[in-house]
Design a protein around this motif. Structure first.
Motif, mmCIF file in Angstrom:
data_model
loop_
_atom_site.group_PDB
_atom_site.id
_atom_site.type_symbol
_atom_site.label_atom_id
_atom_site.label_comp_id
_atom_site.label_asym_id
_atom_site.label_seq_id
_atom_site.Cartn_x
_atom_site.Cartn_y
_atom_site.Cartn_z
ATOM 1 N N GLY A 100 0.715 -1.135 0.145
ATOM 2 C CA GLY A 100 0.032 -0.152 0.079
ATOM 3 C C GLY A 100 0.796 1.397 0.021
ATOM 4 O O GLY A 100 2.021 1.056 -0.334
ATOM 5 N N SER A 101 0.381 2.514 0.532
ATOM 6 C CA SER A 101 0.814 3.566 0.204
ATOM 7 C C SER A 101 2.127 3.930 1.252
ATOM 8 O O SER A 101 2.652 4.692 0.655
ATOM 9 C CB SER A 101 -0.338 4.863 0.554
ATOM 10 N N ARG A 102 2.227 3.076 2.263
ATOM 11 C CA ARG A 102 3.187 3.474 3.139
ATOM 12 C C ARG A 102 4.706 2.618 2.818
ATOM 13 O O ARG A 102 5.698 2.719 3.147
ATOM 14 C CB ARG A 102 2.949 3.008 4.479
ATOM 15 N N ALA A 103 4.545 1.583 1.565
ATOM 16 C CA ALA A 103 5.512 0.909 1.155
ATOM 17 C C ALA A 103 6.497 1.567 0.524
ATOM 18 O O ALA A 103 6.089 2.687 -0.189
ATOM 19 C CB ALA A 103 4.843 -0.450 0.396
ATOM 20 N N VAL A 104 7.620 1.166 0.350
ATOM 21 C CA VAL A 104 8.739 1.679 -0.473
ATOM 22 C C VAL A 104 9.273 0.684 -1.499
ATOM 23 O O VAL A 104 9.335 -0.698 -0.900
ATOM 24 C CB VAL A 104 10.061 2.064 0.468
ATOM 25 N N TYR A 105 9.322 0.648 -2.736
ATOM 26 C CA TYR A 105 9.774 -0.104 -3.864
ATOM 27 C C TYR A 105 10.797 0.254 -4.287
ATOM 28 O O TYR A 105 11.392 1.146 -4.380
ATOM 29 C CB TYR A 105 8.409 -0.076 -4.815
ATOM 30 N N ASP A 106 11.492 -1.345 -4.902
ATOM 31 C CA ASP A 106 12.638 -1.288 -5.229
ATOM 32 C C ASP A 106 12.497 -0.663 -6.919
ATOM 33 O O ASP A 106 12.021 -1.528 -7.554
ATOM 34 C CB ASP A 106 13.599 -2.427 -5.087
ATOM 35 N N ASP A 107 13.095 0.479 -7.563
ATOM 36 C CA ASP A 107 12.805 0.897 -8.587
ATOM 37 C C ASP A 107 13.388 0.228 -9.830
ATOM 38 O O ASP A 107 12.888 -0.109 -10.922
ATOM 39 C CB ASP A 107 13.267 2.727 -8.696
ATOM 40 N N VAL A 108 14.580 -0.476 -9.296
ATOM 41 C CA VAL A 108 15.178 -1.193 -10.304
ATOM 42 C C VAL A 108 14.406 -2.603 -10.728
ATOM 43 O O VAL A 108 14.085 -3.016 -11.850
ATOM 44 C CB VAL A 108 16.381 -1.898 -9.869
ATOM 45 N N LEU A 109 13.681 -3.147 -9.453
ATOM 46 C CA LEU A 109 12.894 -4.659 -9.664
ATOM 47 C C LEU A 109 11.474 -4.014 -10.401
ATOM 48 O O LEU A 109 11.195 -4.935 -11.314
ATOM 49 C CB LEU A 109 12.536 -5.035 -8.550
#
Length: 189
Positions: free
Chosen positions: A173-182
C-alpha cells in the motif's frame, strides 16, 4: 514475405523486447507462434514449418548469447503446454509426456523440441518475458505482473506481435517503499 524477412523481423523484435525487459542469465522467455498467421492463414489452418524455423533461427542465437531459456507454447490441442529445456526447470517440476507435432503442438513448438538439448513438456511455466506471434495468448505462461511492451515490430509476416515483460508484485500500500530497479526503473509506465 520471404523466410529471411521473417527471420530478420523475429530477431529485431526479440532484440527490442530484451532491451526493455532487462532479463538475466537463466531467465525464461516464452514465445507463442502461429506459423499459419505468419503466412496469412487463420491460426491452425496453414502450418508452415519453414516459417517456424525462420522465427527460431531469428530469436535463438540472441537468447542463447544472453543465457536466456526459450519456452515454446504449444497450440490448444496440447492445452497450451510448453516446451522448454529441462535445465530451465526448478527441481521437482512435473513434466508431461508429449512430443509436439505439426497439428498437435504446432510447428514452432515442434522446431524448439527438435533443436533443444534436453527438451521437456510442462503444463505451465512462469516466464519472465514473452512474445505472442499471431494471437496465441501467452499470458497464462507469464509471471505476475505482466507489463505490455510496445516495440516497433508490429507484425512478423502477416501475424500480429504482442510483447510483455514481467515485474514483481507491488505489495504494502501507500506506506510501502519499492525497489525501482525491480519495477523496471527507467521504463515509462
Amino acid at each position: 514475405m520471404t523466410y529471411e524477412e521473417i527471420r530478420e523481423q523475429a530477431a529485431h523484435a526479440v532484440t527490442e523486447l530484451l532491451a526493455v525487459a532487462k532479463l538475466n542469465k537463466g531467465d525464461i522467455f516464452v514465445i507463442g507462434c502461429s506459423s499459419s498467421e505468419i503466412k496469412g492463414a487463420h491460426i491452425g489452418k496453414g502450418s508452415d514449418i519453414d516459417a517456424a524455423k525462420a522465427v527460431y533461427e531469428g530469436v535463438m542465437p540472441i537468447l542463447r548469447e544472453k543465457g536466456i531459456f526459450l519456452a515454446a507454447q504449444c497450440c490448444e490441442h496440447l492445452n497450451r503446454a510448453v516446451i522448454v529445456e529441462k535445465a530451465a526447470l526448478l527441481p521437482g517440476t512435473e513434466i508431461a509426456n508429449v512430443v509436439p507435432q505439426l497439428h498437435a503442438g504446432g510447428s514452432f513448438a515442434m522446431t524448439v523440441y527438435q533443436n533443444a538439448e534436453h527438451p521437456v513438456a510442462v503444463e505451465e511455466i512462469k516466464a519472465d518475458a514473452g512474445m505472442d506471434i499471431g494471437d496465441t495468448l501467452i499470458g497464462m505462461q507469464l509471471k505476475r505482473v505482466a507489463v505490455p511492451v510496445r516495440i516497433s515490430v508490429k507484425k512478423i509476416g502477416e501475424a500480429n506481435v504482442v510483447c510483455a515483460r514481467t515485474r514483481p508484485k507491488f505489495i504494502g500500500g501507500s506506506r510501502a517503499v519499492y525497489d525501482d530497479v525491480l519495477s523496471g526503473g527507467d521504463i515509462k509506465r
